[in-house]
Design a protein around this motif. Structure first.
Motif, PDB file in Angstrom:
ATOM      1  N   PHE A 290     -16.960  36.549  24.617  1.00 42.54           N
ATOM      2  CA  PHE A 290     -16.279  36.815  25.887  1.00 42.54           C
ATOM      3  C   PHE A 290     -14.763  36.822  25.727  1.00 42.54           C
ATOM      4  CE2 PHE A 290     -20.262  34.458  27.192  1.00 42.54           C
ATOM      5  CZ  PHE A 290     -20.972  35.619  27.416  1.00 42.54           C
ATOM      6  N   GLY A 291     -14.303  37.269  24.550  1.00 42.77           N
ATOM      7  CA  GLY A 291     -12.869  37.263  24.277  1.00 42.77           C
ATOM      8  C   GLY A 291     -12.307  38.668  24.124  1.00 42.77           C
TER       9      GLY A 291
ATOM     10  N   GLY B 181      -2.950  30.956  18.260  1.00 42.96           N
ATOM     11  CA  GLY B 181      -2.636  32.219  17.598  1.00 42.96           C
ATOM     12  C   GLY B 181      -3.260  33.396  18.314  1.00 42.96           C
TER      13      GLY B 181
ATOM     14  N   GLY C 112     -11.262  29.485  23.061  1.00 44.60           N
ATOM     15  CA  GLY C 112     -11.239  28.834  24.380  1.00 44.60           C
ATOM     16  C   GLY C 112     -11.431  27.341  24.270  1.00 44.60           C
TER      17      GLY C 112
ATOM     18  N   ALA D 210      -5.395  36.945  18.403  1.00 47.57           N
ATOM     19  CA  ALA D 210      -6.487  37.665  17.735  1.00 47.57           C
ATOM     20  C   ALA D 210      -6.076  39.080  17.319  1.00 47.57           C
ATOM     21  CB  ALA D 210      -7.688  37.737  18.674  1.00 47.57           C
TER      22      ALA D 210
ATOM     23  N   SER E 288      -4.271  30.250  24.414  1.00 40.66           N
ATOM     24  CA  SER E 288      -4.037  29.335  25.535  1.00 40.66           C
ATOM     25  C   SER E 288      -4.011  27.879  25.062  1.00 40.66           C
ATOM     26  CB  SER E 288      -5.127  29.537  26.598  1.00 40.66           C
ATOM     27  OG  SER E 288      -5.263  28.389  27.388  1.00 40.66           O
TER      28      SER E 288
ATOM     29  N   ILE F  12      -2.498  36.829  30.505  1.00 45.50           N
ATOM     30  CA  ILE F  12      -3.836  36.321  30.170  1.00 45.50           C
ATOM     31  C   ILE F  12      -3.753  34.844  29.781  1.00 45.50           C
ATOM     32  CG2 ILE F  12      -5.617  36.467  28.337  1.00 45.50           C
ATOM     33  CD1 ILE F  12      -6.108  38.497  30.440  1.00 45.50           C
TER      34      ILE F  12
ATOM     35  N   ARG G   5      -0.420  39.840  27.185  1.00 42.07           N
ATOM     36  CA  ARG G   5      -0.911  38.593  26.580  1.00 42.07           C
ATOM     37  C   ARG G   5      -0.428  37.356  27.334  1.00 42.07           C
ATOM     38  NH1 ARG G   5       1.211  36.566  21.666  1.00 42.07           N
ATOM     39  NH2 ARG G   5       2.167  38.589  21.416  1.00 42.07           N
TER      40      ARG G   5
ATOM     41  N   ASP H   3      -6.914  30.615  19.481  1.00 42.80           N
ATOM     42  CA  ASP H   3      -6.758  31.029  20.882  1.00 42.80           C
ATOM     43  C   ASP H   3      -5.273  31.043  21.253  1.00 42.80           C
ATOM     44  OD1 ASP H   3      -9.001  31.125  23.340  1.00 42.80           O
ATOM     45  OD2 ASP H   3      -6.940  30.830  24.009  1.00 42.80           O
TER      46      ASP H   3
ATOM     47  N   ALA I 155     -10.524  33.769  19.996  1.00 44.35           N
ATOM     48  CA  ALA I 155     -10.535  33.493  21.454  1.00 44.35           C
ATOM     49  C   ALA I 155     -11.504  32.342  21.715  1.00 44.35           C
ATOM     50  CB  ALA I 155     -10.928  34.750  22.236  1.00 44.35           C
TER      51      ALA I 155
HETATM   52  C1  LIG Z   1     -13.449  34.069  28.621  1.00 46.95           C
HETATM   53  S1  LIG Z   1     -12.635  32.984  27.504  1.00 46.95           S
HETATM   54  C2  LIG Z   1     -13.828  32.797  26.217  1.00 46.95           C
HETATM   55  C3  LIG Z   1     -13.753  31.459  25.556  1.00 46.95           C
HETATM   56  C4  LIG Z   1     -14.886  31.127  24.583  1.00 46.95           C
HETATM   57  N1  LIG Z   1     -14.971  32.058  23.507  1.00 46.95           N
HETATM   58  C5  LIG Z   1     -16.213  30.992  25.264  1.00 46.95           C
HETATM   59  O1  LIG Z   1     -17.223  31.434  24.709  1.00 46.95           O
HETATM   60  O2  LIG Z   1     -16.269  30.399  26.344  1.00 46.95           O
HETATM   61  C6  LIG Z   1     -11.475  34.097  26.774  1.00 46.95           C
HETATM   62  C7  LIG Z   1     -10.488  33.412  25.870  1.00 46.95           C
HETATM   63  O3  LIG Z   1      -9.753  34.435  25.164  1.00 46.95           O
HETATM   64  C8  LIG Z   1      -8.447  33.947  24.913  1.00 46.95           C
HETATM   65  N2  LIG Z   1      -7.615  35.100  24.514  1.00 46.95           N
HETATM   66  C9  LIG Z   1      -7.296  36.182  25.259  1.00 46.95           C
HETATM   67  N3  LIG Z   1      -6.544  37.030  24.550  1.00 46.95           N
HETATM   68  C10 LIG Z   1      -6.390  36.482  23.312  1.00 46.95           C
HETATM   69  C11 LIG Z   1      -5.723  36.885  22.127  1.00 46.95           C
HETATM   70  N4  LIG Z   1      -5.041  38.034  22.066  1.00 46.95           N
HETATM   71  N5  LIG Z   1      -5.804  36.081  21.042  1.00 46.95           N
HETATM   72  C12 LIG Z   1      -6.493  34.903  21.088  1.00 46.95           C
HETATM   73  N6  LIG Z   1      -7.122  34.467  22.188  1.00 46.95           N
HETATM   74  C13 LIG Z   1      -7.088  35.243  23.289  1.00 46.95           C
HETATM   75  C14 LIG Z   1      -8.085  33.263  26.225  1.00 46.95           C
HETATM   76  O4  LIG Z   1      -7.006  32.381  26.116  1.00 46.95           O
HETATM   77  C15 LIG Z   1      -9.420  32.556  26.567  1.00 46.95           C
HETATM   78  O5  LIG Z   1      -9.443  31.251  26.061  1.00 46.95           O
END
Ligand SMILES: C[S@@+](CC[C@H](N)C(=O)[O-])C[C@H]1O[C@@H](n2cnc3c(N)ncnc32)[C@H](O)[C@@H]1O
Length: 234
Positions: free
Chosen positions: A126-127, A107, A61, A109, A84, A13, A10, A82, A59
């Motif tokens: 895309f998460g 937080g 983003g 997911a 990040s 990422i 995590r 998210d 997620a």
């Molecule tokens: C490819 S981006 C997608 C962002 C957004 N959903 C979009 O449609 O553009 C993936 C996102 O997943 C988040 N992410 C990855 N692992 C996660 C987790 N365990 N919990 C929450 N967010 C997470 C990343 O920080 C990133 O912002």
């Protein structure tokens, strides 16, 4: 060659998305030839018909999925989660004057900071591919959904046989080069291509959703199967 295993962490990422946050939206649009917005908007047609919906976007983003849905009159409020900080900071700027109100939370997911049966819709665009444990994430989604709720997941998938060789060529050769050039981060876009190829395909992910306790799963293929929307009912 990069080690995909490293990205099952995590923290790694989180750092990756913090590093590319500023250019994330622009690069997405370039790499998807502008289709990303239509894929997100397509979720509107799978929202339940009733009003007063409480929606959670995992997620989230930079908040693009929330932005695509928020004007729909059925939605009462939305929460975006998210890991990040940098991605969330951009989401906050975009969504600060939003109606209906949007709450953004830092937080995980895999351990959603919300009560059981507390929302009507969970979206994740895309998460899922980026979490370290897809099965755990699906069971968390199921846990926070009310009876009659729906989970809407958007993920990349491999297209139909005739399109697959062209798509794989694009994924393996063009996408990492263009992504690296635009983001100045070679690893991030090599990871993107490998994670898409390694991830569950629609039938497998559909089985995982059923194992997580969803009663019915409908698959909606977009752009020749490059993307699949999973509509999973409680
Ligand atoms: C490819 S981006 C997608 C962002 C957004 N959903 C979009 O449609 O553009 C993936 C996102 O997943 C988040 N992410 C990855 N692992 C996660 C987790 N365990 N919990 C929450 N967010 C997470 C990343 O920080 C990133 O912002």
């Amino acid at each position: 060659m990069i080690d995909l295993q490293k990205f099952k962490n995590r923290q790694t990422i989180r750092e990756l998305f913090n590093a590319i946050a500023d250019r994330y939206d622009f690069i997405n649009t370039v790499l998807s030839f502008g289709r990303d917005k239509a894929w997100r908007r397509s979720l509107l047609r799978y929202l339940p018909k009733r009003r007063g919906l409480k929606v959670v976007d995992l997620a989230t983003g930079t908040g693009e999925q929330i932005r695509a849905l928020k004007k729909d009159g059925r939605i009462e409020n939305m929460i975006g989660i998210d890991i990040s900080e940098k991605m969330l900071e951009l989401a906050r700027k975009k969504l600060q004057h939003s109606m209906p109100p949007v709450h953004l939370l830092l937080g995980n997911a895999l351990r959603i900071p919300l009560e059981d049966a507390s929302c009507d819709v969970v979206t994740m665009t895309f998460g899922l591919r980026n979490t370290s444990d897809a099965a755990k994430c699906l069971s968390e989604m199921r846990r926070i959904l009310k009876p009659g709720g729906v989970s809407l997941i958007v993920e990349f998938s491999l297209p139909a046989q005739w399109l697959r060789p062209f798509h794989l060529f694009y994924l393996r050769h063009a996408l990492p080069q263009v992504g690296a050039f635009l983001s100045k981060n070679r690893e991030a876009y090599r990871y993107l291509n490998l994670s898409i190829e390694e991830f569950f395909q629609p039938r497998e992910l559909s089985d995982l959703l059923m194992k997580a306790g969803f009663k019915e799963v409908r698959l909606h293929s977009k752009t020749g199967g490059i993307v699949t929307v999973y509509e999973a009912m409680t």
